[in-house]
Design a protein around this motif. Sequence first.
Motif, PDB file in Angstrom:
ATOM      1  N   ARG A  27       5.554 -23.529  -5.145  1.00 38.26           N
ATOM      2  CA  ARG A  27       6.101 -23.316  -3.814  1.00 38.26           C
ATOM      3  C   ARG A  27       7.234 -22.301  -3.807  1.00 38.26           C
ATOM      4  O   ARG A  27       7.484 -21.658  -2.810  1.00 38.26           O
ATOM      5  N   ALA A  28       7.962 -22.197  -4.910  1.00 39.91           N
ATOM      6  CA  ALA A  28       9.139 -21.345  -4.930  1.00 39.91           C
ATOM      7  C   ALA A  28       8.744 -19.873  -4.959  1.00 39.91           C
ATOM      8  O   ALA A  28       7.702 -19.502  -5.507  1.00 39.91           O
ATOM      9  N   PHE A  29       9.544 -19.061  -4.336  1.00 39.96           N
ATOM     10  CA  PHE A  29       9.324 -17.625  -4.375  1.00 39.96           C
ATOM     11  C   PHE A  29      10.025 -17.000  -5.578  1.00 39.96           C
ATOM     12  O   PHE A  29       9.497 -16.134  -6.244  1.00 39.96           O
ATOM     13  N   PHE A  30      11.221 -17.480  -5.893  1.00 40.77           N
ATOM     14  CA  PHE A  30      11.987 -16.908  -6.990  1.00 40.77           C
ATOM     15  C   PHE A  30      12.819 -18.005  -7.632  1.00 40.77           C
ATOM     16  O   PHE A  30      13.362 -18.864  -6.938  1.00 40.77           O
ATOM     17  N   SER A  31      12.943 -17.995  -8.962  1.00 41.04           N
ATOM     18  CA  SER A  31      13.744 -19.012  -9.649  1.00 41.04           C
ATOM     19  C   SER A  31      14.596 -18.378 -10.736  1.00 41.04           C
ATOM     20  O   SER A  31      14.208 -17.385 -11.354  1.00 41.04           O
ATOM     21  N   LEU A  64       9.256 -14.721 -10.669  1.00 36.16           N
ATOM     22  CA  LEU A  64       8.820 -14.451  -9.300  1.00 36.16           C
ATOM     23  C   LEU A  64       7.450 -15.065  -9.122  1.00 36.16           C
ATOM     24  O   LEU A  64       6.551 -14.827  -9.936  1.00 36.16           O
ATOM     25  N   LYS A  65       7.285 -15.891  -8.059  1.00 34.17           N
ATOM     26  CA  LYS A  65       6.018 -16.565  -7.810  1.00 34.17           C
ATOM     27  C   LYS A  65       5.221 -15.809  -6.742  1.00 34.17           C
ATOM     28  O   LYS A  65       5.730 -15.534  -5.672  1.00 34.17           O
ATOM     29  N   LEU A  66       3.975 -15.501  -7.087  1.00 34.78           N
ATOM     30  CA  LEU A  66       3.057 -14.831  -6.160  1.00 34.78           C
ATOM     31  C   LEU A  66       1.783 -15.658  -6.110  1.00 34.78           C
ATOM     32  O   LEU A  66       0.797 -15.346  -6.765  1.00 34.78           O
ATOM     33  N   GLU A 111       2.685 -15.928 -11.822  1.00 36.98           N
ATOM     34  CA  GLU A 111       4.124 -15.847 -12.073  1.00 36.98           C
ATOM     35  C   GLU A 111       4.425 -14.627 -12.931  1.00 36.98           C
ATOM     36  O   GLU A 111       3.744 -14.367 -13.918  1.00 36.98           O
ATOM     37  N   ASP A 125      15.604 -22.685  -7.441  1.00 33.52           N
ATOM     38  CA  ASP A 125      14.616 -21.771  -6.885  1.00 33.52           C
ATOM     39  C   ASP A 125      14.784 -21.700  -5.368  1.00 33.52           C
ATOM     40  O   ASP A 125      15.345 -22.586  -4.742  1.00 33.52           O
TER      41      ASP A 125
END
Length: 213
Positions: A25-29, A71-73, A77, A212
């Motif tokens: 779910r996270a976009f960036f951590s 970065l999550k796409l 990742e 995140d």
Amino acid sequence: MHRALAAFASVLATAVLLAAPAPARAFFSLELHYGIERADATSLKHGLDAALSDTARLKNSAQIVGGLATLKLGFLELGAVADRTWKKDGPSITAVGGLAGLGFDLGAIRLEALGEAGGRRYGDFLKDPAVITRGSNAEWLAYVGLRPGIAYRAELGGGLGFLIGVWGFARWDVTSKNVPVTVRPSEGGPDTSAEYELGGVTFGATGRVGIDF
């Protein structure tokens, strides 16, 4: 018959989609990690005799600390990692690499399977009283690695999450370096000229904490 098969296929596809893990779910951590790294004594290559200590041969465990950003796409990742080992009177290994792989959320649990590629700097790898002279005391080697991880995600509100979990990792040097040295045997006798073939595999585990958004 065809209608029945089509209906069955539709139901099956829906069930698969519902049962499949949701993308992260996270976009960036951003994370910090701390733990233990150990060189595999059977894979770390060297051209020296028993005059060198286990520390100089990188056969001891070391503490490791570093940071990681991803970065999550969707399921994909991408990210970067940097960390450094240390131990008393021993060599250090600094790693800087890129990350790519898959991430899934199963409720509040995040599962990740990432690959690594980058460079590792072996510093003071022959810090040993037996070594009189050496060709160098720091070298960069290219490496590849694997990094599986699991974490629990707590929702903090406003799209912000707190992560706590563990990483496992293994790293293989894909290049090596022959370092000429002169060694003084501990039991006496003439000095010995040899080469230290730096390169091998390390593995370890770390705890991880981060946020995140």
